[in-house]
Design a protein around this motif. Structure first.
Motif, short mmCIF file in Angstrom:
data_model
loop_
_atom_site.label_atom_id
_atom_site.label_comp_id
_atom_site.label_asym_id
_atom_site.label_seq_id
_atom_site.Cartn_x
_atom_site.Cartn_y
_atom_site.Cartn_z
N ASP A 63 0.85 -1.19 0.00
CA ASP A 63 0.00 0.00 0.00
C ASP A 63 0.89 1.24 0.00
OD1 ASP A 63 -2.26 -1.50 0.04
OD2 ASP A 63 -2.70 -1.20 2.16
N VAL A 70 -3.11 4.07 -1.60
CA VAL A 70 -3.22 3.51 -2.94
C VAL A 70 -2.73 2.07 -2.91
CG1 VAL A 70 -2.54 3.72 -5.35
CG2 VAL A 70 -2.82 5.78 -3.95
N THR A 72 -1.48 -1.50 -4.24
CA THR A 72 -0.85 -2.06 -5.44
C THR A 72 -0.65 -3.55 -5.21
OG1 THR A 72 1.47 -1.86 -4.76
CG2 THR A 72 0.42 0.11 -5.69
N ASP A 73 -0.56 -4.30 -6.30
CA ASP A 73 -0.41 -5.75 -6.18
C ASP A 73 1.05 -6.19 -6.21
OD1 ASP A 73 0.24 -5.22 -8.78
OD2 ASP A 73 -1.13 -6.66 -9.67
N THR A 227 7.34 -2.61 -8.39
CA THR A 227 7.18 -3.12 -9.75
C THR A 227 7.02 -4.63 -9.85
OG1 THR A 227 9.58 -3.23 -9.96
CG2 THR A 227 8.52 -1.23 -10.76
N TYR A 279 -6.77 -5.31 -5.03
CA TYR A 279 -5.46 -5.58 -5.63
C TYR A 279 -5.59 -6.27 -6.99
CZ TYR A 279 -3.98 -4.51 -0.89
OH TYR A 279 -3.77 -3.89 0.32
N ARG A 513 -1.10 3.57 -15.55
CA ARG A 513 -0.13 4.07 -14.58
C ARG A 513 -0.68 4.17 -13.16
NH1 ARG A 513 4.17 6.55 -17.35
NH2 ARG A 513 3.78 6.85 -19.55
N ASN A 514 0.15 3.76 -12.20
CA ASN A 514 -0.18 4.00 -10.79
C ASN A 514 0.11 5.45 -10.44
OD1 ASN A 514 -1.00 1.37 -10.07
ND2 ASN A 514 1.13 0.72 -9.87
N SER A 532 -2.00 11.18 -10.70
CA SER A 532 -1.90 10.43 -11.95
C SER A 532 -1.13 11.26 -12.97
CB SER A 532 -3.29 10.11 -12.49
OG SER A 532 -3.99 9.27 -11.62
#
Length: 801
Positions: A63, A70, A72-73, A227, A279, A513-514, A532
Motif C-alpha cells: 500500500d 493507494v 498495489t499488487d 514493480t 489488488y 499508470r499508478n 496520476s
C-alpha cells in the motif's frame, strides 16, 4: 416393495402427465440455472488452489500511503530475494514482473524475421523458483536451470507451436522487443484456465538489468519502485504470523525513513489472487456469494412451484390414498410411494436441467473469454463439484417432495373414499399464499436488481468523461527517438482522412499508470496525495477536446521541455483558491523540476468507480507509446488501410495494432456487462418460474372456490365480480411481496452503487417500474385460468350438493 413403488410411480406419472410435465419443466429450468451458477462459482473458487503448496503460499502486496492509501499488487524488487536468502522459515520466494505490449519475433536466419507477434498479458520475467512455488508440468527442459541465466525463456506448448510450429523448441531463438535474443530452454504444458498466472512465455528475471540500460543494476536494488509481484512459500509448520512480523523489520532495515513511511507491506493468501478487488482481483468474494444466493433463490423458486402444483393436484388423488389406506397401507409406505414419484420427476428434471445448462454454457464461456473459461457440464463430476451437486439433488428431492407427500399421506381414508376432502385438508390456502409471497419477493428482487444495473451501466456508457473519444484511433509508437517520432507524426498527417495527430503514452482514460508522489512549489516534502500522470504533446489537448481553463498549452515538443499542466482537481487538493494561482509554480515529479503553465478541465483518467483524480500532464518524448489519430468517420476502412501501410513502411520489424478509443473504454465496463447479462437472464428465469408458481396457486384457488363461484353466479354475480375474487387475492399477495422486496432491494443495490464514484440515484421510479412490471405479468398469468373458473357452468360445480 421398491419395484412396486417404481412401477406404480411410473403409471401415476403417465396418468397425470400434463401436471407432471409442468412440474418437470419448472424444476428443470430452476435446476439448469442453479447448475450454471454453481459451476461458475465452483470454477471461480478453484483459481490457483490446485497448486500443491497453495495453502502455505502467500502473496505480498504494497500500500502506498499518501493523503489517500493507494493499494498495489506488487512490491519493490529486492524483497523476494531478501526473504529467500535471510529467513529460514521461508522455503522459497519468487519474483514475477508482468510484461505488456511487447513484440516477440522469430528470426529467419537472414537478418530478418519470419514471424512477428504483439504480445500482452501472457509474458513475464521470473526466476527458477517459480517452478518450486507453482505446479507446472514440463514437456522439455530442466526446471532448476531453465531460467537461471540471462536471455533465456520458457514457452508453453501453445506458444511453441505458435512461434516455431512444433513443441520441440528447446534451443531455438526468439527476439524480444527488437532488443534482445532469447534462447528457449524449456517447454511446459499450457496453463489451465483456472489460474491468474496465465504465463505462456516466461523470461529469466536476470534479463531485466541489461534491458534497463546503464542504471539496470541500481534499479534492481531500488526499494523506491513498486514493480514486482512477490510470492513466498513457507516451510511446513511455519506460521504466516512469522512472515507478517518479518515485513516491518525488513522495511525498517532496508528502506529510507521516507520510503518506510510511504510503503506498507501486507500478506494475503494465494487464494486471494483472483478475489481481492482492491489488488486487481476480477471475481470478488462478495459477487460469488451473491451468485450463490441467486442460485439458491432460483432453485427454491422451482421447488415452490413443484409444491404448489403438487398440493393443488392433491384432491384428485384423494380417493387413491383412501383406497391404499383401506387396503392396509401404512403412512410410511405411502410416503415411500410419493417420494419415489418425486425422486423420478427430480432425476428427470436433473437430466433435462443438465442438458439446458450445457446449451447455455457456451454463451457463458464466451462472456468469460478474457479468463479463457472452459466450463462444461462434465465439471459436475469433478471432486470439487460432486459433493455440492449430490447435495443439490438430495435437497431438491427433500424440499420439493416432503411437504406434498406429508399432505397426501395424512388424508383420512373414510373422508377420501366418500369424496369429503376439502382444500383445508390438503394444506389450505395459507401455505400456498406464503409460497407465492416468497416467489413474488424473489421475482421483484430480481427485477429491482436488473433495473438498477441497466440504469447504472447506461449511465456510465453515456457519461461525459471530460474528453472527446469518438473517431479517435490509437496506433503504437515503437521508438523513443524524437526524430523518428516526428517522422511518424508527419507521415500520419499526410494520410487522407486523418484530421489530426497527437503523440502520448495513452488516452486520457486508461488502466496503465499508478499514481506517483510529487512535490509542489517550495515544499521540501512530497504532498500528502499522489497524482496520476498523463503524457501528451502539443496536440494532445486539442485532439481529445480537453479545455484549458487558465494559462496555456505546452509551447513546443522540444526534448528540453520543462513545462507541465495540471487539472482542476489538482488545484483543489493543493488548496489553491483559483486555477490562475497555480500558474508559474514549480512542480517536482519523477525527480525533475517543471513549471506549471496551464490548468485544464477535469476528465476521468480511469474507471468511473474511481471518480476524478488529480492529474499532471507532461510532454516527454521518451514516454510516447501511442499516436492518437482523429479520423474522418466517412472514410474509416480506406483510411485504416493507408495508415497501416504507412506505419509498416516506417517500422517493418514491428507489429501494427490499431484500436479505437471507444473500444478501449469499453473494457472499463466488462465486469458490469457480464453481471448485467447474467442478471437479465436469471431475472427472465425467475419471472418464468414465478409464473408457473402463480399458475399452481390459481389452479388451487379455482378448485377451492369452485362451489363458492357457483353459488355467487346463481345469486347473480357478474363475471367481473367473480374475477375480482382472484384479483383481490393476488393483489394483496403481490403487495406483501413488494413490501418485503423493496427495502431488501434498496439495501442491496444501494450498497452496490456505493462502489461507484459516478453513479445514478436510486429513486422511487425503480420500485414503481418493478411493481408495474410484476403486476402486468401476474395479470397475464392468472387471467386465463381465472376467466375459465368464472365462466364455468354453476350447475357443474353445485351438482354434488
Amino acid at each position: 416393495m421398491f419395484r412396486n413403488y417404481l412401477k406404480t410411480a411410473l403409471r401415476n406419472l403417465w396418468r397425470y402427465r400434463r401436471v407432471n410435465a409442468i412440474s418437470l419443466f419448472g424444476l428443470s429450468v430452476g435446476l439448469a440455472c442453479g447448475i450454471v451458477i454453481f459451476l461458475l462459482v465452483s470454477y471461480m473458487f478453484s483459481f490457483d488452489r490446485y497448486h500443491a503448496k497453495a495453502d502455505r503460499t502467500y502473496w505480498i502486496v504494497t500500500d502506498l500511503h499518501h493523503e489517500n492509501v493507494v493499494p498495489t499488487d506488487a512490491t519493490p524488487r529486492p524483497l523476494g530475494e531478501i526473504l529467500r536468502r535471510d529467513y529460514p522459515f521461508v522455503e522459497s520466494a519468487v519474483r514475477v514482473e508482468n510484461i505488456f505490449g511487447r513484440v516477440v519475433s522469430v528470426p529467419d536466419g537472414k537478418g530478418g524475421f519470419s514471424k512477428k507477434f504483439d504480445e500482452s498479458r501472457t509474458l513475464c520475467f521470473t526466476e527458477p523458483q517459480y517452478f518450486d512455488v507453482f505446479d507446472v508440468a514440463w514437456v522439455n527442459g530442466n526446471p532448476k536451470t531453465a531460467l537461471s541465466v540471462p536471455n533465456t525463456a520458457v514457452l508453453s506448448e501453445r506458444y511453441a507451436e505458435k512461434y516455431f510450429g512444433t513443441t520441440n523448441a528447446v534451443g531455438r531463438v526468439l527476439r524480444y522487443d527488437n532488443q534482445t535474443d532469447l534462447t528457449v530452454t524449456g517447454v511446459i504444458k499450457n496453463p489451465p484456465s483456472n489460474t491468474k498466472l496465465r504465463y505462456e512465455l516466461l523470461i529469466s528475471y536476470s534479463t531485466i538489468p541489461a534491458l534497463l540500460g546503464s542504471k539496470g543494476q541500481q534499479a534492481m536494488q531500488s526499494w523506491g519502485n513498486v514493480t514486482t509481484v512477490c510470492f513466498a512459500t513457507l516451510r511446513t509448520g511455519a506460521s504466516v504470523e512469522q512472515l507478517v512480523s518479518t515485513l516491518p523489520i525488513i522495511r525498517k532495515k532496508y528502506l529510507s525513513a521516507l520510503e518506510a513511511k510511504t510503503l506498507d507491506f501486507h500478506v494475503l493468501p494465494l487464494s486471494d489472487l483472483s478475489h481481492n478487488p482492491q489488488y486487481g482481483g476480477e471475481s470478488p468474494y462478495l459477487i460469488l456469494y451473491a451468485l450463490i444466493i441467486v442460485g439458491l433463490f432460483l432453485v427454491a423458486g422451482a421447488c415452490i412451484n413443484f409444491i404448489n402444483i403438487a398440493t393443488a393436484h392433491a384432491l384428485k388423488r384423494a380417493k387413491e390414498v383412501g383406497v391404499r389406506k383401506a387396503m392396509g397401507s401404512t403412512r410410511w409406505q405411502l410416503i415411500g410411494q410419493f417420494m419415489t414419484e418425486t425422486t423420478l420427476i427430480t432425476l428427470a428434471a436433473v437430466v433435462v436441467g443438465m442438458l439446458l445448462a450445457q446449451l447455455g454454457l457456451p454463451a457463458l464461456n464466451n462472456a468469460l473469454s478474457m479468463l479463457n473459461a472452459d466450463l462444461s457440464i462434465l465439471d459436475l463430476f469433478l471432486p470439487r463439484s460432486l459433493l455440492w451437486f449430490a447435495g443439490l439433488i438430495v435437497g431438491v428431492i427433500t424440499l420439493a417432495g416432503l411437504y406434498p407427500t406429508l399432505v397426501l399421506t395424512r388424508f383420512k381414508a373414510v373422508a377420501a373414499l366418500h369424496g369429503q376432502m376439502t382444500t383445508q385438508q390438503v394444506g389450505g390456502l395459507r401455505v400456498r399464499r406464503g409460497l407465492v409471497i416468497t416467489q413474488f419477493f424473489i421475482t421483484q428482487l430480481f427485477c429491482i436488481g436488473v433495473i438498477v444495473m441497466m440504469a447504472q451501466v447506461r449511465h456510465m456508457q453515456q457519461a461525459d468523461l471530460g474528453f472527446r473519444k469518438e473517431a479517435i484511433l490509437t496506433v503504437p509508437v515503437p521508438t523513443n527517438n524524437p526524430i523518428k517520432q516526428q517522422t511518424l507524426r508527419d507521415r500520419m498527417r499526410q494520410v487522407p482522412g486523418v484530421e489530426q495527430v497527437a503523440l502520448g503514452a495513452e488516452p486520457p482514460a486508461s488502466f496503465r499508470r499508478n499514481p506517483v508522489p510529487f512535490t509542489f512549489d517550495t515544499h521540501t516534502e512530497p504532498e500528502k496525495f499522489p497524482t496520476s500522470v498523463k503524457i501528451g504533446d502539443t496536440n494532445y489537448l486539442s485532439l481529445f477536446g480537453i479545455k484549458l481553463l487558465a494559462g496555456r498549452n505546452f509551447r513546443n515538443n522540444d526534448t528540453t521541455n520543462a513545462e507541465t499542466l495540471i487539472n482542476e482537481t489538482m488545484v483543489k487538493q493543493l488548496g489553491l483558491r483559483s486555477a490562475s494561482e497555480a500558474l508559474g509554480k514549480r512542480l517536482t515529479i519523477w525527480g525533475n523540476d517543471r513549471t506549471i503553465v496551464g490548468v485544464v478541465n477535469n476528465f476521468y483518467s480511469g474507471e468511473l468507480k474511481m471518480g476524478l483524480q488529480p492529474i499532471v500532464l507532461l510532454n516527454i518524448h521518451r514516454e510516447n507509446d501511442m499516436a492518437a489519430l482523429r479520423i474522418n468517420p466517412a472514410s474509416v476502412p480506406a483510411t485504416l488501410k493507408t495508415i497501416e501501410s504507412a506505419w509498416n513502411e516506417q517500422f517493418p520489424e514491428r507489429v501494427f495494432k490499431a484500436t479505437f478509443v471507444d473500444d478501449l473504454l469499453k473494457n472499463f465496463y466488462i465486469t458490469e456487462r457480464i453481471l448485467l447479462a447474467l442478471a437479465q437472464v436469471f431475472s427472465v428465469i425467475a419471472i418464468l418460474i414465478g409464473c408457473l408458481g402463480l399458475y399452481g396457486l390459481v389452479l388451487f384457488m379455482a378448485e377451492a372456490k369452485q362451489k363458492e363461484i357457483g353459488v355467487r353466479k346463481v345469486m347473480g354475480a357478474s363475471t367481473n365480480q367473480l374475477l375480482w375474487l382472484f384479483g383481490r387475492e393476488f393483489g394483496w399477495l403481490l403487495a406483501i411481496g413488494f413490501t418485503l422486496a423493496a427495502p431488501v432491494g434498496w439495501f442491496v443495490m444501494n450498497n452496490w452503487l456505493k462502489s461507484y464514484a459516478y453513479r445514478i440515484n436510486l429513486g422511487w421510479w425503480v420500485f414503481a417500474v418493478t411493481l408495474s412490471l410484476v403486476t402486468i405479468i401476474t395479470l397475464l398469468t392468472v387471467s386465463f385460468q381465472a376467466m375459465k373458473a368464472a365462466l364455468t357452468n354453476p350447475a357443474k360445480s353445485l351438482r354434488m350438493e
